[in-house]
Design an enzyme around this catalytic site. Sequence first.
Site, PDB file in Angstrom:
ATOM      1  N   GLU A  35       0.862  -1.193   0.000  1.00 42.17           N
ATOM      2  CA  GLU A  35       0.000   0.000   0.000  1.00 42.17           C
ATOM      3  C   GLU A  35       0.893   1.236   0.000  1.00 42.17           C
ATOM      4  O   GLU A  35       1.785   1.359   0.830  1.00 42.17           O
ATOM      5  CB  GLU A  35      -0.928  -0.022   1.237  1.00 42.17           C
ATOM      6  N   CYS A  43     -12.693   4.122   1.063  1.00 40.52           N
ATOM      7  CA  CYS A  43     -13.833   4.111   1.983  1.00 40.52           C
ATOM      8  C   CYS A  43     -13.457   4.651   3.354  1.00 40.52           C
ATOM      9  O   CYS A  43     -14.115   5.545   3.889  1.00 40.52           O
ATOM     10  CB  CYS A  43     -14.389   2.690   2.115  1.00 40.52           C
ATOM     11  N   LYS A  51     -16.806  10.981   5.142  1.00 35.52           N
ATOM     12  CA  LYS A  51     -17.980  11.691   4.605  1.00 35.52           C
ATOM     13  C   LYS A  51     -19.177  11.525   5.536  1.00 35.52           C
ATOM     14  O   LYS A  51     -19.852  12.485   5.891  1.00 35.52           O
ATOM     15  CB  LYS A  51     -18.274  11.155   3.199  1.00 35.52           C
ATOM     16  N   GLY A 115       3.532  -0.433  -5.441  1.00 33.81           N
ATOM     17  CA  GLY A 115       3.780  -1.694  -6.125  1.00 33.81           C
ATOM     18  C   GLY A 115       3.625  -1.528  -7.627  1.00 33.81           C
ATOM     19  O   GLY A 115       2.712  -0.853  -8.096  1.00 33.81           O
ATOM     20  N   ARG A 204     -28.068  10.843 -11.972  1.00 37.75           N
ATOM     21  CA  ARG A 204     -28.377  10.079 -13.189  1.00 37.75           C
ATOM     22  C   ARG A 204     -28.356   8.590 -12.870  1.00 37.75           C
ATOM     23  O   ARG A 204     -27.513   8.120 -12.110  1.00 37.75           O
ATOM     24  CB  ARG A 204     -27.365  10.398 -14.292  1.00 37.75           C
ATOM     25  N   GLY A 261     -17.038  12.445 -11.069  1.00 39.85           N
ATOM     26  CA  GLY A 261     -16.770  11.039 -11.342  1.00 39.85           C
ATOM     27  C   GLY A 261     -15.368  10.618 -10.913  1.00 39.85           C
ATOM     28  O   GLY A 261     -14.539  11.453 -10.530  1.00 39.85           O
ATOM     29  N   ASP A 302     -13.160  -0.981  -7.112  1.00 38.45           N
ATOM     30  CA  ASP A 302     -13.368   0.114  -8.073  1.00 38.45           C
ATOM     31  C   ASP A 302     -12.431   0.056  -9.276  1.00 38.45           C
ATOM     32  O   ASP A 302     -12.753   0.600 -10.330  1.00 38.45           O
ATOM     33  CB  ASP A 302     -13.170   1.471  -7.382  1.00 38.45           C
ATOM     34  N   ALA A 340     -27.169   3.690  -1.128  1.00 39.57           N
ATOM     35  CA  ALA A 340     -27.733   4.881  -0.497  1.00 39.57           C
ATOM     36  C   ALA A 340     -26.886   6.090  -0.821  1.00 39.57           C
ATOM     37  O   ALA A 340     -25.700   5.973  -1.091  1.00 39.57           O
ATOM     38  CB  ALA A 340     -27.774   4.684   1.016  1.00 39.57           C
ATOM     39  N   GLU A 439     -43.245   1.798   7.782  1.00 46.28           N
ATOM     40  CA  GLU A 439     -44.473   1.009   7.635  1.00 46.28           C
ATOM     41  C   GLU A 439     -45.200   1.341   6.322  1.00 46.28           C
ATOM     42  O   GLU A 439     -45.981   0.543   5.814  1.00 46.28           O
ATOM     43  CB  GLU A 439     -45.417   1.212   8.826  1.00 46.28           C
TER      44      GLU A 439
HETATM   45  P1  NDP Z   1     -20.929   9.990 -10.373  1.00 42.61           P
HETATM   46  O1  NDP Z   1     -20.500   9.228 -11.552  1.00 42.61           O
HETATM   47  O2  NDP Z   1     -21.938   9.443  -9.444  1.00 42.61           O
HETATM   48  O3  NDP Z   1     -21.451  11.425 -10.837  1.00 42.61           O
HETATM   49  C1  NDP Z   1     -20.671  12.267 -11.635  1.00 42.61           C
HETATM   50  C2  NDP Z   1     -21.439  13.551 -11.862  1.00 42.61           C
HETATM   51  O4  NDP Z   1     -20.594  14.488 -12.501  1.00 42.61           O
HETATM   52  C3  NDP Z   1     -22.661  13.379 -12.734  1.00 42.61           C
HETATM   53  O5  NDP Z   1     -23.676  14.221 -12.255  1.00 42.61           O
HETATM   54  C4  NDP Z   1     -22.167  13.832 -14.099  1.00 42.61           C
HETATM   55  O6  NDP Z   1     -23.176  14.399 -14.884  1.00 42.61           O
HETATM   56  C5  NDP Z   1     -21.197  14.916 -13.711  1.00 42.61           C
HETATM   57  N1  NDP Z   1     -20.130  15.125 -14.685  1.00 42.61           N
HETATM   58  C6  NDP Z   1     -19.307  14.200 -15.226  1.00 42.61           C
HETATM   59  N2  NDP Z   1     -18.422  14.772 -16.042  1.00 42.61           N
HETATM   60  C7  NDP Z   1     -18.678  16.103 -16.025  1.00 42.61           C
HETATM   61  C8  NDP Z   1     -18.118  17.221 -16.669  1.00 42.61           C
HETATM   62  N3  NDP Z   1     -17.076  17.095 -17.502  1.00 42.61           N
HETATM   63  N4  NDP Z   1     -18.631  18.446 -16.408  1.00 42.61           N
HETATM   64  C9  NDP Z   1     -19.682  18.582 -15.578  1.00 42.61           C
HETATM   65  N5  NDP Z   1     -20.278  17.555 -14.939  1.00 42.61           N
HETATM   66  C10 NDP Z   1     -19.767  16.331 -15.164  1.00 42.61           C
HETATM   67  O7  NDP Z   1     -19.563  10.349  -9.625  1.00 42.61           O
HETATM   68  P2  NDP Z   1     -19.200  10.775  -8.159  1.00 42.61           P
HETATM   69  O8  NDP Z   1     -17.897  11.474  -8.313  1.00 42.61           O
HETATM   70  O9  NDP Z   1     -20.314  11.495  -7.469  1.00 42.61           O
HETATM   71  O10 NDP Z   1     -19.018   9.384  -7.408  1.00 42.61           O
HETATM   72  C11 NDP Z   1     -18.136   8.402  -7.936  1.00 42.61           C
HETATM   73  C12 NDP Z   1     -18.573   7.025  -7.489  1.00 42.61           C
HETATM   74  O11 NDP Z   1     -18.313   6.877  -6.114  1.00 42.61           O
HETATM   75  C13 NDP Z   1     -20.045   6.753  -7.659  1.00 42.61           C
HETATM   76  O12 NDP Z   1     -20.330   6.203  -8.904  1.00 42.61           O
HETATM   77  C14 NDP Z   1     -20.341   5.777  -6.560  1.00 42.61           C
HETATM   78  O13 NDP Z   1     -20.223   4.481  -7.048  1.00 42.61           O
HETATM   79  C15 NDP Z   1     -19.259   6.022  -5.523  1.00 42.61           C
HETATM   80  N6  NDP Z   1     -19.818   6.663  -4.345  1.00 42.61           N
HETATM   81  C16 NDP Z   1     -20.785   6.035  -3.615  1.00 42.61           C
HETATM   82  C17 NDP Z   1     -21.309   6.631  -2.494  1.00 42.61           C
HETATM   83  C18 NDP Z   1     -22.379   5.943  -1.700  1.00 42.61           C
HETATM   84  O14 NDP Z   1     -22.600   4.766  -1.901  1.00 42.61           O
HETATM   85  N7  NDP Z   1     -23.073   6.662  -0.830  1.00 42.61           N
HETATM   86  C19 NDP Z   1     -20.867   7.939  -2.048  1.00 42.61           C
HETATM   87  C20 NDP Z   1     -19.890   8.518  -2.890  1.00 42.61           C
HETATM   88  C21 NDP Z   1     -19.385   7.898  -3.993  1.00 42.61           C
HETATM   89  P3  NDP Z   1     -24.165  13.512 -15.826  1.00 42.61           P
HETATM   90  O15 NDP Z   1     -25.153  12.909 -14.916  1.00 42.61           O
HETATM   91  O16 NDP Z   1     -24.726  14.507 -16.762  1.00 42.61           O
HETATM   92  O17 NDP Z   1     -23.257  12.510 -16.479  1.00 42.61           O
END
Ligand code: NDP
Length: 456
Positions: A35, A43, A51, A115, A204, A261, A302, A340, A439
Amino acid sequence: MTKYDYDLITIGAGSGGVRASRLAGKYGAKVAVIEESRYGGTCVIRGCVPKKLLVIGSHFAQHFEDAVGFGWSVQSATHDWGAMIAAKDKELDRLEAIYRRMLRDSGATLIDGRGKLADAHTVEVNGKAMTAEKILVAVGGWPTIPDFPGKEHVISSNEALDLPKRPQRVVIVGGGYIAVEFAGIFNALGSEVTLIIRSAHVLRGFDEDVRATLAEELEKNGIKFRRDCQIRSIEKTDAGYSVMFDMGEEIIADCVMYATGRAPNTSGIGLKEAGVKLNAKGAVQVDEWNRSSVENIFAVGDVTDRVNLTPVAINEGRVFAETFFNKNPMTLDYTNIASAVFSQPTVATVGLTETEARKKHKVRLFISRFRPMKHTLSGRDERTMMKLVVDRETDKVLGCHMVGDDAPEIMQGLAIALKCGATKAQFDATVGIHPTAAEEFVTMRDPVPEKAEPEA
Ligand code: NDP
């Protein structure tokens, strides 16, 4: 004697890598874990755990306001951001120590460093080469930020968790999990939050009623939305960061956070050179056994970009270890995984959205919207939304969705019901717990009047 130094070398000590390594060690394998950063991964160190601690910390603001309706007088409560961050950091230190200890207790050798694969059986770390029969790549993902003028001024969720001071004017770009969660944290603590989304709605991929309800609730809570909007440039000025939109408008912010993202952490670790196939997004392509295109190299979590959630990574690590170190072949069932969003209010969901369900099934929908009991006295204008998507022919519940307090706690139990293939009749035959919001999931009797089914 085996011809390798180890039975398993795991690169990355996040949720998936740690679970796989601990189990493999428990089953007698000689394991090394490499690591380069902190044990616990996204996480524990940069994601779910810190978070959620900040979500809990910020949510007290609403509790203080709501208490007034119940006869409390709360005298000017104040919040110390630095104290919250310090308390959170102390907890992360404790958790990281537990992760290290659990790995050591399983017999694994812990190696701090980066690594890099030299070939299919050899990993180099800190200038030393070591070999293993199997290699597990569990290096996770990292926030991605698009290129634009002024990119150097923005932060990601990594830095947002460690800001020395709470910014007053916050711009958050993106409408996914991370964006809405951090918008809630900063907004509840008193920052002015503007959420920039490039489309019309947040989240989305979630059910449309969830997306619309959450956006409405976030706006009611004071979060400002800029829809169908992109940032053109950011400049640092004496007044703060000048954020220019594509339409030519400008706003000034103290902090601009991108939550657009995440991408797999696969560059520069010798994967391609070792023959490991990556997909177009850079994720390691694996089969149902978590095996990459190279026979003895596996990947979980991931870095494979399947379902990017901690419990999924943990379970991928588990089935990998069971299969290859306990002669107990297993694969993970990816259907009906509940998830969630810790926005304020929370969102939780399991199964199909209405749109997904309509592609394959004739559906009946049940929707309930109500004011939570607490807010009848608190006076807060917050509505809870619950939705069931049911197969009209088999009566099976295909999807459960909720926006409202405690949604994640409620959804975990419903996920079991869906895993068991529960029908709407079985939901109806379940006696509710009164008075709860939960409920409502077993008392929704009247389907939403049917829309005309789209042509096949
Ligand atoms: P997401 O993929 O969930 O969302 C990315 C967002 O950024 C979307 O709204 C997307 O818009 C927007 N976006 C992407 N590219 C651009 C751009 N170039 N300009 C403007 N907007 C953009 O990513 P997150 O970063 O929020 O989270 C990453 C991952 O982490 C998630 O997929 C999830 O699996 C995990 N996660 C889970 C959590 C939980 O379980 N509670 C909490 C936090 C993260 P559009 O919709 O239009 O594509």
